[in-house]
Scaffold this motif. Structure first.
Motif, PDB file in Angstrom:
ATOM      1  N   MET A  97       0.840  -1.191   0.000  1.00  0.00           N
ATOM      2  CA  MET A  97       0.000   0.000   0.000  1.00  0.00           C
ATOM      3  C   MET A  97       0.879   1.245   0.000  1.00  0.00           C
ATOM      4  SD  MET A  97      -2.904   1.162   2.739  1.00  0.00           S
ATOM      5  CE  MET A  97      -3.754   2.744   2.570  1.00  0.00           C
ATOM      6  N   SER A  98       0.506   2.230  -0.810  1.00  0.00           N
ATOM      7  CA  SER A  98       1.269   3.473  -0.896  1.00  0.00           C
ATOM      8  C   SER A  98       0.363   4.665  -0.604  1.00  0.00           C
ATOM      9  CB  SER A  98       1.897   3.625  -2.286  1.00  0.00           C
ATOM     10  OG  SER A  98       0.889   3.673  -3.288  1.00  0.00           O
ATOM     11  N   VAL A  99       0.981   5.765  -0.240  1.00  0.00           N
ATOM     12  CA  VAL A  99       0.260   7.011   0.025  1.00  0.00           C
ATOM     13  C   VAL A  99       0.749   8.055  -0.960  1.00  0.00           C
ATOM     14  CG1 VAL A  99      -0.312   8.764   1.740  1.00  0.00           C
ATOM     15  CG2 VAL A  99       0.097   6.404   2.465  1.00  0.00           C
ATOM     16  N   ARG A 100      -0.185   8.804  -1.529  1.00  0.00           N
ATOM     17  CA  ARG A 100       0.133   9.797  -2.552  1.00  0.00           C
ATOM     18  C   ARG A 100       0.056  11.209  -1.969  1.00  0.00           C
ATOM     19  NH1 ARG A 100      -2.125  10.411  -8.467  1.00  0.00           N
ATOM     20  NH2 ARG A 100      -2.561   8.201  -8.218  1.00  0.00           N
ATOM     21  N   TYR A 101       1.040  12.026  -2.330  1.00  0.00           N
ATOM     22  CA  TYR A 101       1.049  13.438  -1.971  1.00  0.00           C
ATOM     23  C   TYR A 101       1.359  14.235  -3.234  1.00  0.00           C
ATOM     24  CZ  TYR A 101       1.919  11.414   2.679  1.00  0.00           C
ATOM     25  OH  TYR A 101       1.855  10.675   3.837  1.00  0.00           O
ATOM     26  N   GLY A 102       0.898  15.490  -3.288  1.00  0.00           N
ATOM     27  CA  GLY A 102       1.337  16.319  -4.397  1.00  0.00           C
ATOM     28  C   GLY A 102       0.263  17.096  -5.090  1.00  0.00           C
ATOM     29  N   ASN A 103       0.594  17.537  -6.302  1.00  0.00           N
ATOM     30  CA  ASN A 103      -0.273  18.373  -7.119  1.00  0.00           C
ATOM     31  C   ASN A 103      -0.122  17.950  -8.574  1.00  0.00           C
ATOM     32  OD1 ASN A 103       2.178  19.678  -8.109  1.00  0.00           O
ATOM     33  ND2 ASN A 103       2.207  20.825  -6.169  1.00  0.00           N
ATOM     34  N   LYS A 104      -0.657  18.729  -9.477  1.00  0.00           N
ATOM     35  CA  LYS A 104      -0.658  18.338 -10.889  1.00  0.00           C
ATOM     36  C   LYS A 104       0.745  18.310 -11.495  1.00  0.00           C
ATOM     37  CE  LYS A 104      -1.634  23.048 -12.573  1.00  0.00           C
ATOM     38  NZ  LYS A 104      -0.326  23.257 -13.254  1.00  0.00           N
ATOM     39  N   ASP A 105       1.693  19.020 -10.878  1.00  0.00           N
ATOM     40  CA  ASP A 105       3.048  19.091 -11.433  1.00  0.00           C
ATOM     41  C   ASP A 105       4.021  18.114 -10.782  1.00  0.00           C
ATOM     42  OD1 ASP A 105       2.308  21.164 -13.172  1.00  0.00           O
ATOM     43  OD2 ASP A 105       2.661  22.673 -11.623  1.00  0.00           O
ATOM     44  N   HIS A 106       3.850  17.868  -9.477  1.00  0.00           N
ATOM     45  CA  HIS A 106       4.818  17.049  -8.756  1.00  0.00           C
ATOM     46  C   HIS A 106       4.091  16.106  -7.808  1.00  0.00           C
ATOM     47  CE1 HIS A 106       8.073  19.511 -10.310  1.00  0.00           C
ATOM     48  NE2 HIS A 106       7.339  20.570 -10.010  1.00  0.00           N
ATOM     49  N   LEU A 107       4.286  14.807  -8.025  1.00  0.00           N
ATOM     50  CA  LEU A 107       3.685  13.771  -7.188  1.00  0.00           C
ATOM     51  C   LEU A 107       4.762  13.045  -6.393  1.00  0.00           C
ATOM     52  CD1 LEU A 107       1.028  11.949  -9.425  1.00  0.00           C
ATOM     53  CD2 LEU A 107       0.580  13.315  -7.376  1.00  0.00           C
ATOM     54  N   ILE A 108       4.426  12.716  -5.154  1.00  0.00           N
ATOM     55  CA  ILE A 108       5.296  11.907  -4.309  1.00  0.00           C
ATOM     56  C   ILE A 108       4.497  10.721  -3.796  1.00  0.00           C
ATOM     57  CG2 ILE A 108       6.550  11.808  -2.120  1.00  0.00           C
ATOM     58  CD1 ILE A 108       7.247  14.760  -2.495  1.00  0.00           C
ATOM     59  N   PHE A 109       5.055   9.514  -3.954  1.00  0.00           N
ATOM     60  CA  PHE A 109       4.451   8.303  -3.412  1.00  0.00           C
ATOM     61  C   PHE A 109       5.324   7.792  -2.274  1.00  0.00           C
ATOM     62  CE2 PHE A 109       2.633   8.354  -7.675  1.00  0.00           C
ATOM     63  CZ  PHE A 109       1.309   7.978  -7.432  1.00  0.00           C
ATOM     64  N   HIS A 110       4.687   7.544  -1.144  1.00  0.00           N
ATOM     65  CA  HIS A 110       5.372   6.903  -0.020  1.00  0.00           C
ATOM     66  C   HIS A 110       5.025   5.427  -0.076  1.00  0.00           C
ATOM     67  CE1 HIS A 110       5.824   6.323   4.610  1.00  0.00           C
ATOM     68  NE2 HIS A 110       6.908   5.938   3.956  1.00  0.00           N
ATOM     69  N   GLY A 111       5.975   4.618  -0.503  1.00  0.00           N
ATOM     70  CA  GLY A 111       5.709   3.196  -0.643  1.00  0.00           C
ATOM     71  C   GLY A 111       6.844   2.485  -1.342  1.00  0.00           C
ATOM     72  N   ASP A 112       6.650   1.218  -1.611  1.00  0.00           N
ATOM     73  CA  ASP A 112       7.646   0.398  -2.294  1.00  0.00           C
ATOM     74  C   ASP A 112       7.695   0.738  -3.779  1.00  0.00           C
ATOM     75  OD1 ASP A 112       9.347  -2.144  -2.544  1.00  0.00           O
ATOM     76  OD2 ASP A 112       7.678  -2.549  -3.912  1.00  0.00           O
ATOM     77  N   ALA A 113       8.894   0.876  -4.313  1.00  0.00           N
ATOM     78  CA  ALA A 113       9.050   1.312  -5.705  1.00  0.00           C
ATOM     79  C   ALA A 113       8.354   0.367  -6.680  1.00  0.00           C
ATOM     80  CB  ALA A 113      10.533   1.425  -6.047  1.00  0.00           C
ATOM     81  N   LEU A 114       8.572  -0.925  -6.555  1.00  0.00           N
ATOM     82  CA  LEU A 114       7.979  -1.878  -7.490  1.00  0.00           C
ATOM     83  C   LEU A 114       6.453  -1.854  -7.401  1.00  0.00           C
ATOM     84  CD1 LEU A 114       8.278  -4.103  -9.589  1.00  0.00           C
ATOM     85  CD2 LEU A 114       8.536  -5.747  -7.711  1.00  0.00           C
ATOM     86  N   THR A 115       5.915  -1.797  -6.193  1.00  0.00           N
ATOM     87  CA  THR A 115       4.464  -1.774  -6.018  1.00  0.00           C
ATOM     88  C   THR A 115       3.860  -0.536  -6.662  1.00  0.00           C
ATOM     89  OG1 THR A 115       4.645  -3.002  -3.943  1.00  0.00           O
ATOM     90  CG2 THR A 115       2.612  -1.786  -4.311  1.00  0.00           C
ATOM     91  N   VAL A 116       4.471   0.618  -6.432  1.00  0.00           N
ATOM     92  CA  VAL A 116       3.956   1.862  -7.010  1.00  0.00           C
ATOM     93  C   VAL A 116       4.041   1.824  -8.537  1.00  0.00           C
ATOM     94  CG1 VAL A 116       4.252   4.360  -7.153  1.00  0.00           C
ATOM     95  CG2 VAL A 116       4.448   3.212  -4.940  1.00  0.00           C
ATOM     96  N   LEU A 117       5.147   1.344  -9.056  1.00  0.00           N
ATOM     97  CA  LEU A 117       5.278   1.233 -10.509  1.00  0.00           C
ATOM     98  C   LEU A 117       4.174   0.354 -11.090  1.00  0.00           C
ATOM     99  CD1 LEU A 117       9.154   0.816 -10.757  1.00  0.00           C
ATOM    100  CD2 LEU A 117       7.837   2.643 -11.846  1.00  0.00           C
ATOM    101  N   LEU A 118       3.917  -0.764 -10.455  1.00  0.00           N
ATOM    102  CA  LEU A 118       2.904  -1.706 -10.943  1.00  0.00           C
ATOM    103  C   LEU A 118       1.490  -1.134 -10.860  1.00  0.00           C
ATOM    104  CD1 LEU A 118       4.286  -4.977  -9.325  1.00  0.00           C
ATOM    105  CD2 LEU A 118       3.872  -4.672 -11.768  1.00  0.00           C
TER     106      LEU A 118
END
Length: 283
Positions: A1-22
């Motif tokens: 599970m990941s958490v998303r932060y950000g806006n239309k220009d810059h997004l940050i995901f707090h989570g595992d890289a492979l999981t977020v990519l998938l």
């Protein structure tokens, strides 16, 4: 599970890289990917220890997110990937079957710290510069030209030409790059064991993307790729698994001043010099 932060220009995901990519990144949606993963050399990143049981285990893990990065890269996209000198041969052989490797770059730096005494110590890190389509990719050569010492400083003349002509005063960089490592007293320094310099990311981003392009950094760390992208008017997606470093990105990229009740402040540095016994040394 990941958490998303950000806006239309810059997004940050707090989570595992492979999981977020998938789960979060669309296929063929990214113009430029910068990959600076754990190197499998035993560093501590927050709660994560960067050491696999074997090289085979490490590259098996790496190939999974490399495949996902290839999936999300646009047809005219570019991918840069770093790893240790020991592991890069595995990456090179794997990626040359899937992408075109345009350059094998050496990031060279000096070191005044402890070096090997019984062999030649490592003073560089390798980078692969890859594209999906060798006939269609971004490379802004004019944006990254550097001084050509032969022409600019030595003022030599090329007499081989019909009309003798001075050598050029600037040129496109070759594949050996010298950038200083990020040190404690530098303004850009963050509390992280393997921070990459802004100058390195600036060259990569200027060369291989245009304004408003989307840049992906799946192992964000100190969020240098996103910070440089922001300064150069690109958009970014960053992924970071460690909350300790997530807070750097929230402050540095999204301008957050607080996270879960904690003030997000730049690293407070001490410039007091001490001897080996911890006693202050006068300047």
């Amino acid at each position: 599970m990941s958490v998303r932060y950000g806006n239309k220009d810059h997004l940050i995901f707090h989570g595992d890289a492979l999981t977020v990519l998938l789960e979060e990144i669309d296929s063929e949606s990214i113009e430029l990917i910068f990959l600076d993963p754990p190197y499998n050399i035993g560093k501590r990143f927050g709660d994560f220890y960067d050491k696999w049981l074997s090289d085979e285990d490490y590259v098996e893990w790496a190939y999974k997110w490399l495949d996902e990065c290839i999936r999300v890269l646009k047809p005219n996209g570019t991918l840069y990937v770093m790893t240790s000198t020991q592991s890069m041969p595995y990456f090179d052989i794997y990626l040359r079957k899937k992408l075109t490797i345009l350059s094998r770059i050496i990031w060279h730096y000096d070191s005044s710290g402890v070096q090997a005494s019984k062999y030649f110590g490592s003073m560089y890190e390798p980078i692969l510069h890859c594209v999906k389509d060798k006939k269609n990719y971004i490379f802004n050569s004019e944006a990254i030209k550097i001084e050509a010492k032969t022409g600019a400083k030595r003022k030599l003349i090329d007499y081989r030409k019909t009309i003798p002509t001075p050598y050029n005063t600037n040129k496109i960089p070759g594949n050996v790059w010298y950038f200083s490592r990020v040190r404690y007293r530098m303004e850009e320094y963050e509390n992280h064991p393997s921070q990459k310099p802004e100058s390195l990311l600036e060259r990569i981003i200027l060369a291989s993307s245009n304004e408003k392009d989307l840049i992906l950094d799946p192992f964000a760390g100190t969020f240098t790729a996103a910070a440089v992208a922001k300064r150069l008017r690109r958009n970014s997606i960053s992924i970071e698994s460690q909350e300790e470093y997530l807070k750097i990105g929230l402050r540095r990229i999204l301008d957050w001043q607080e996270y879960k009740g904690e003030k997000l402040l730049p690293l407070q540095k001490s410039y007091v010099r001490k001897n080996e016994n911890g006693q202050k040394i006068s300047s």
